[in-house]
Motif scaffolding. Structure first.
Motif, PDB file in Angstrom:
ATOM      1  N   PHE A 158       0.865  -1.166   0.000  1.00 40.50           N
ATOM      2  CA  PHE A 158       0.000   0.000   0.000  1.00 40.50           C
ATOM      3  C   PHE A 158       0.908   1.224   0.000  1.00 40.50           C
ATOM      4  CE2 PHE A 158      -3.525   2.531   2.160  1.00 40.50           C
ATOM      5  CZ  PHE A 158      -4.285   2.593   1.000  1.00 40.50           C
ATOM      6  N   LEU A 159       0.861   2.001  -1.075  1.00 36.56           N
ATOM      7  CA  LEU A 159       1.700   3.190  -1.221  1.00 36.56           C
ATOM      8  C   LEU A 159       0.827   4.424  -1.041  1.00 36.56           C
ATOM      9  CD1 LEU A 159       3.667   2.024  -4.380  1.00 36.56           C
ATOM     10  CD2 LEU A 159       4.305   1.744  -1.985  1.00 36.56           C
ATOM     11  N   LYS A 179       7.772  16.864   6.175  1.00 34.25           N
ATOM     12  CA  LYS A 179       8.053  16.339   4.837  1.00 34.25           C
ATOM     13  C   LYS A 179       8.527  14.892   4.865  1.00 34.25           C
ATOM     14  CE  LYS A 179       8.954  20.662   2.525  1.00 34.25           C
ATOM     15  NZ  LYS A 179       9.872  21.431   1.709  1.00 34.25           N
ATOM     16  N   ASP A 180       9.182  14.491   5.964  1.00 32.66           N
ATOM     17  CA  ASP A 180       9.683  13.116   6.052  1.00 32.66           C
ATOM     18  C   ASP A 180       8.561  12.096   6.171  1.00 32.66           C
ATOM     19  OD1 ASP A 180      12.230  13.996   5.835  1.00 32.66           O
ATOM     20  OD2 ASP A 180      12.670  13.896   7.981  1.00 32.66           O
ATOM     21  N   LEU A 181       7.361  12.531   6.542  1.00 32.94           N
ATOM     22  CA  LEU A 181       6.259  11.592   6.749  1.00 32.94           C
ATOM     23  C   LEU A 181       5.258  11.590   5.600  1.00 32.94           C
ATOM     24  CD1 LEU A 181       5.537  12.296  10.521  1.00 32.94           C
ATOM     25  CD2 LEU A 181       7.028  10.566   9.529  1.00 32.94           C
ATOM     26  N   ARG A 182       5.556  12.261   4.527  1.00 33.41           N
ATOM     27  CA  ARG A 182       4.577  12.383   3.440  1.00 33.41           C
ATOM     28  C   ARG A 182       4.443  11.120   2.610  1.00 33.41           C
ATOM     29  NH1 ARG A 182       5.018  18.577   1.260  1.00 33.41           N
ATOM     30  NH2 ARG A 182       4.331  19.490   3.224  1.00 33.41           N
ATOM     31  N   GLN A 183       5.524  10.439   2.361  1.00 28.63           N
ATOM     32  CA  GLN A 183       5.494   9.229   1.532  1.00 28.63           C
ATOM     33  C   GLN A 183       5.518   8.010   2.456  1.00 28.63           C
ATOM     34  OE1 GLN A 183       5.567   9.874  -1.824  1.00 28.63           O
ATOM     35  NE2 GLN A 183       6.026  12.037  -1.605  1.00 28.63           N
ATOM     36  N   THR A 184       4.529   7.140   2.313  1.00 28.04           N
ATOM     37  CA  THR A 184       4.426   5.967   3.181  1.00 28.04           C
ATOM     38  C   THR A 184       4.323   4.708   2.336  1.00 28.04           C
ATOM     39  OG1 THR A 184       3.228   7.304   4.798  1.00 28.04           O
ATOM     40  CG2 THR A 184       3.106   4.923   5.053  1.00 28.04           C
ATOM     41  N   ALA A 185       5.036   3.688   2.757  1.00 35.09           N
ATOM     42  CA  ALA A 185       4.947   2.374   2.128  1.00 35.09           C
ATOM     43  C   ALA A 185       4.629   1.349   3.204  1.00 35.09           C
ATOM     44  CB  ALA A 185       6.246   2.016   1.423  1.00 35.09           C
ATOM     45  N   GLU A 186       3.614   0.536   2.949  1.00 34.63           N
ATOM     46  CA  GLU A 186       3.230  -0.534   3.867  1.00 34.63           C
ATOM     47  C   GLU A 186       3.207  -1.832   3.073  1.00 34.63           C
ATOM     48  OE1 GLU A 186      -0.676   0.437   5.204  1.00 34.63           O
ATOM     49  OE2 GLU A 186      -0.014   2.154   6.386  1.00 34.63           O
ATOM     50  N   ILE A 187       3.739  -2.878   3.658  1.00 29.89           N
ATOM     51  CA  ILE A 187       3.716  -4.191   2.999  1.00 29.89           C
ATOM     52  C   ILE A 187       3.283  -5.230   4.025  1.00 29.89           C
ATOM     53  CG2 ILE A 187       5.027  -5.983   1.810  1.00 29.89           C
ATOM     54  CD1 ILE A 187       6.871  -3.880   0.735  1.00 29.89           C
ATOM     55  N   THR A 188       2.359  -6.091   3.611  1.00 30.20           N
ATOM     56  CA  THR A 188       1.941  -7.236   4.410  1.00 30.20           C
ATOM     57  C   THR A 188       2.322  -8.484   3.636  1.00 30.20           C
ATOM     58  OG1 THR A 188       0.075  -5.959   5.251  1.00 30.20           O
ATOM     59  CG2 THR A 188       0.007  -8.350   5.552  1.00 30.20           C
ATOM     60  N   ILE A 189       3.030  -9.382   4.295  1.00 29.24           N
ATOM     61  CA  ILE A 189       3.428 -10.648   3.672  1.00 29.24           C
ATOM     62  C   ILE A 189       2.669 -11.765   4.367  1.00 29.24           C
ATOM     63  CG2 ILE A 189       5.309 -12.280   3.392  1.00 29.24           C
ATOM     64  CD1 ILE A 189       7.166 -10.063   2.953  1.00 29.24           C
ATOM     65  N   HIS A 221       8.090   5.473   6.523  1.00 27.04           N
ATOM     66  CA  HIS A 221       7.825   6.812   6.008  1.00 27.04           C
ATOM     67  C   HIS A 221       9.143   7.417   5.528  1.00 27.04           C
ATOM     68  CE1 HIS A 221       3.923   6.807   8.042  1.00 27.04           C
ATOM     69  NE2 HIS A 221       4.556   6.302   9.094  1.00 27.04           N
ATOM     70  N   ASN A 222       9.056   8.233   4.481  1.00 26.04           N
ATOM     71  CA  ASN A 222      10.236   8.944   4.006  1.00 26.04           C
ATOM     72  C   ASN A 222       9.780  10.086   3.115  1.00 26.04           C
ATOM     73  OD1 ASN A 222      12.836   9.606   2.741  1.00 26.04           O
ATOM     74  ND2 ASN A 222      13.512   7.678   3.644  1.00 26.04           N
ATOM     75  N   ALA A 223      10.699  10.997   2.820  1.00 23.53           N
ATOM     76  CA  ALA A 223      10.386  12.093   1.911  1.00 23.53           C
ATOM     77  C   ALA A 223      10.321  11.590   0.468  1.00 23.53           C
ATOM     78  CB  ALA A 223      11.422  13.202   2.041  1.00 23.53           C
ATOM     79  N   ASP A 224      11.008  10.483   0.175  1.00 21.73           N
ATOM     80  CA  ASP A 224      11.018   9.885  -1.161  1.00 21.73           C
ATOM     81  C   ASP A 224      10.345   8.517  -1.082  1.00 21.73           C
ATOM     82  OD1 ASP A 224      11.652   9.355  -3.848  1.00 21.73           O
ATOM     83  OD2 ASP A 224      13.544   8.415  -3.291  1.00 21.73           O
ATOM     84  N   LEU A 225       9.443   8.251  -2.007  1.00 24.23           N
ATOM     85  CA  LEU A 225       8.687   6.997  -1.964  1.00 24.23           C
ATOM     86  C   LEU A 225       9.581   5.780  -2.192  1.00 24.23           C
ATOM     87  CD1 LEU A 225       5.881   5.856  -1.534  1.00 24.23           C
ATOM     88  CD2 LEU A 225       5.463   6.080  -3.972  1.00 24.23           C
ATOM     89  N   TYR A 226      10.596   5.915  -3.051  1.00 23.90           N
ATOM     90  CA  TYR A 226      11.494   4.782  -3.299  1.00 23.90           C
ATOM     91  C   TYR A 226      12.302   4.437  -2.045  1.00 23.90           C
ATOM     92  CZ  TYR A 226      10.378   4.754  -8.242  1.00 23.90           C
ATOM     93  OH  TYR A 226       9.718   4.642  -9.433  1.00 23.90           O
ATOM     94  N   HIS A 227      12.719   5.464  -1.293  1.00 29.39           N
ATOM     95  CA  HIS A 227      13.437   5.199  -0.039  1.00 29.39           C
ATOM     96  C   HIS A 227      12.508   4.559   0.988  1.00 29.39           C
ATOM     97  CE1 HIS A 227      17.080   6.943  -1.388  1.00 29.39           C
ATOM     98  NE2 HIS A 227      16.646   8.196  -1.407  1.00 29.39           N
TER      99      HIS A 227
END
Length: 107
Positions: free
Chosen positions: A40-41, A49-59, A71-77
């Protein structure tokens, strides 16, 4: 492994999908009993700004579900960070499963 990607306020590009699949391939190197994964992106308007991009993964593993969020400022990071967190969880889970040799001390 099936990878399902959902997103909010961001369009998932083929390069994002490839980046996630490459990261999850590292996890499969450690443990290949992964049934499927869902990511979930999210891009929010957080004040920091560091909390704007979030990536969540469920395995989903056999009998277990692992979840990580970053969380990061860059989605790839953020994607890299969440994959690293999940990799540590998978290694720990694998060690618990394979730890069949409980030492008993007799006096």
């Amino acid at each position: 492994m099936n990878l399902k990607i959902n997103s909010r306020h961001v369009e998932v590009t083929p390069s994002m999908r490839t980046h996630l699949e490459t990261g999850l391939a590292k996890i499969r190197k450690h443990f290949d009993h992964v049934l499927d994964a869902s990511a979930f992106l999210i891009v929010d308007n957080a004040k920091e700004k560091d909390l704007r991009q979030t990536a969540e993964i469920t395995i989903h593993l056999k009998g277990k579900e692992l979840f990580a969020q970053a969380h990061n400022a860059d989605l790839y990071h953020a994607m890299d960070a969440v994959v690293d967190k999940l990799e540590r969880q998978v290694v720990k889970h694998k060690e618990k499963i394979q730890d069949h040799h409980h030492e008993k001390h007799f006096e």
